[in-house]
Design an enzyme around this catalytic site. Sequence first.
Site, PDB file in Angstrom:
ATOM      1  N   LYS A  14      38.018  -0.066 -21.635  1.00 47.06           N
ATOM      2  CA  LYS A  14      38.034   0.336 -20.221  1.00 47.06           C
ATOM      3  C   LYS A  14      37.857  -0.856 -19.289  1.00 47.06           C
ATOM      4  O   LYS A  14      38.545  -0.970 -18.291  1.00 47.06           O
ATOM      5  CB  LYS A  14      36.884   1.318 -19.923  1.00 47.06           C
ATOM      6  N   ARG A  89      30.930  10.095 -16.513  1.00 50.01           N
ATOM      7  CA  ARG A  89      30.580  10.244 -17.921  1.00 50.01           C
ATOM      8  C   ARG A  89      29.968  11.602 -18.226  1.00 50.01           C
ATOM      9  O   ARG A  89      29.611  11.875 -19.371  1.00 50.01           O
ATOM     10  CB  ARG A  89      29.554   9.181 -18.296  1.00 50.01           C
ATOM     11  N   ARG A 128      31.945  -7.199 -30.760  1.00 48.48           N
ATOM     12  CA  ARG A 128      31.486  -7.523 -29.408  1.00 48.48           C
ATOM     13  C   ARG A 128      29.997  -7.875 -29.415  1.00 48.48           C
ATOM     14  O   ARG A 128      29.556  -8.756 -28.691  1.00 48.48           O
ATOM     15  CB  ARG A 128      31.749  -6.317 -28.481  1.00 48.48           C
ATOM     16  N   ARG A 134      24.691  -8.132 -24.997  1.00 44.14           N
ATOM     17  CA  ARG A 134      24.231  -6.864 -24.429  1.00 44.14           C
ATOM     18  C   ARG A 134      23.216  -6.202 -25.348  1.00 44.14           C
ATOM     19  O   ARG A 134      23.429  -6.088 -26.548  1.00 44.14           O
ATOM     20  CB  ARG A 134      25.422  -5.928 -24.204  1.00 44.14           C
ATOM     21  N   ARG A 145      25.459   5.873 -28.872  1.00 46.69           N
ATOM     22  CA  ARG A 145      26.371   5.932 -27.720  1.00 46.69           C
ATOM     23  C   ARG A 145      27.601   6.767 -28.038  1.00 46.69           C
ATOM     24  O   ARG A 145      28.097   7.505 -27.189  1.00 46.69           O
ATOM     25  CB  ARG A 145      26.779   4.521 -27.279  1.00 46.69           C
TER      26      ARG A 145
HETATM   27  P1  ADP Z   1      30.418   1.110 -22.770  1.00 52.15           P
HETATM   28  O1  ADP Z   1      31.585   1.875 -22.278  1.00 52.15           O
HETATM   29  O2  ADP Z   1      30.779   0.108 -23.825  1.00 52.15           O
HETATM   30  O3  ADP Z   1      29.283   2.000 -23.217  1.00 52.15           O
HETATM   31  P2  ADP Z   1      29.386   0.523 -20.078  1.00 52.15           P
HETATM   32  O4  ADP Z   1      29.113  -0.802 -19.482  1.00 52.15           O
HETATM   33  O5  ADP Z   1      30.387   1.386 -19.415  1.00 52.15           O
HETATM   34  O6  ADP Z   1      29.833   0.211 -21.591  1.00 52.15           O
HETATM   35  O7  ADP Z   1      28.021   1.350 -20.196  1.00 52.15           O
HETATM   36  C1  ADP Z   1      26.855   0.851 -20.800  1.00 52.15           C
HETATM   37  C2  ADP Z   1      25.699   1.835 -20.664  1.00 52.15           C
HETATM   38  O8  ADP Z   1      25.365   2.009 -19.280  1.00 52.15           O
HETATM   39  C3  ADP Z   1      25.974   3.255 -21.176  1.00 52.15           C
HETATM   40  O9  ADP Z   1      25.728   3.395 -22.565  1.00 52.15           O
HETATM   41  C4  ADP Z   1      24.994   4.077 -20.327  1.00 52.15           C
HETATM   42  O10 ADP Z   1      23.683   4.009 -20.854  1.00 52.15           O
HETATM   43  C5  ADP Z   1      24.990   3.349 -18.992  1.00 52.15           C
HETATM   44  N1  ADP Z   1      25.993   3.937 -18.058  1.00 52.15           N
HETATM   45  C6  ADP Z   1      27.111   3.331 -17.569  1.00 52.15           C
HETATM   46  N2  ADP Z   1      27.811   4.155 -16.772  1.00 52.15           N
HETATM   47  C7  ADP Z   1      27.133   5.332 -16.775  1.00 52.15           C
HETATM   48  C8  ADP Z   1      27.356   6.604 -16.175  1.00 52.15           C
HETATM   49  N3  ADP Z   1      28.425   6.831 -15.406  1.00 52.15           N
HETATM   50  N4  ADP Z   1      26.452   7.584 -16.403  1.00 52.15           N
HETATM   51  C9  ADP Z   1      25.368   7.373 -17.171  1.00 52.15           C
HETATM   52  N5  ADP Z   1      25.105   6.221 -17.780  1.00 52.15           N
HETATM   53  C10 ADP Z   1      25.971   5.197 -17.603  1.00 52.15           C
END
Ligand code: ADP
Length: 191
Positions: A14, A89, A128, A134, A145
């Site tokens: 994404k 999400r 990654r 991270r 996740r």
């Molecule tokens: P990835 O898609 O690899 O999980 P992101 O950077 O999109 O990476 O998200 C990392 C973490 O941040 C998620 O596992 C969650 O804990 C939190 N997060 C990100 N966006 C949201 C969201 N829209 N709602 C709830 N938690 C979020």
Amino acid sequence: MLNVVIFGPPGSGKGTQGQKIAEKYELEHVSTGELCRKAIHTNTHEGVIAKSYIDKGELVPDETIIDMLDSFLEKLPVGKGIIFDGYPRTVGQAAALTEIMKEHGTKVSVMLNLEVEREELLNRLAKRGETSGRSDDNSGTIQKRLEVYDERTLPVIDFYKKKRLYKAVQGVGDIEEIFDRACTILDKIKK
Ligand code: ADP
């Protein structure tokens, strides 16, 4: 105005595709994951809340995410399209986005779902984890996740299918190839 939701499980690409799409179509790129990591880095109240969930591989509560998103959107130039990466999400977040867009006099144009098989995701995320730095890219958290994705995030697909805004994009192949697939869809919508 073009407003895109780029969607998919963790590791589906994404962020990579979101950035490329933002550049080509001159959209603002909003990643809620990035907003969280920035808040954590600057040690804000929201950052402290976010960290406690992210480190466990759980979703940050809707209320916190929506507040962060709202204040970010307020600062954006009016009239520019947006690509949402990692948001919504949950179905609650999707409904909130409909309202937020309405308030801004616009709406979501399309949801692009990057489809990647589970085994490939696990490989990508493990890789990654070796370089991303991270805190949530470790094997225990990755598993969690993906479970959270299946349980709470997958239903968002139906939300957009019902609105006839859903498009699947095959997310395996090289980056440019996947980008071309996304552009084919977006070019049709723009017309
Ligand atoms: P990835 O898609 O690899 O999980 P992101 O950077 O999109 O990476 O998200 C990392 C973490 O941040 C998620 O596992 C969650 O804990 C939190 N997060 C990100 N966006 C949201 C969201 N829209 N709602 C709830 N938690 C979020």
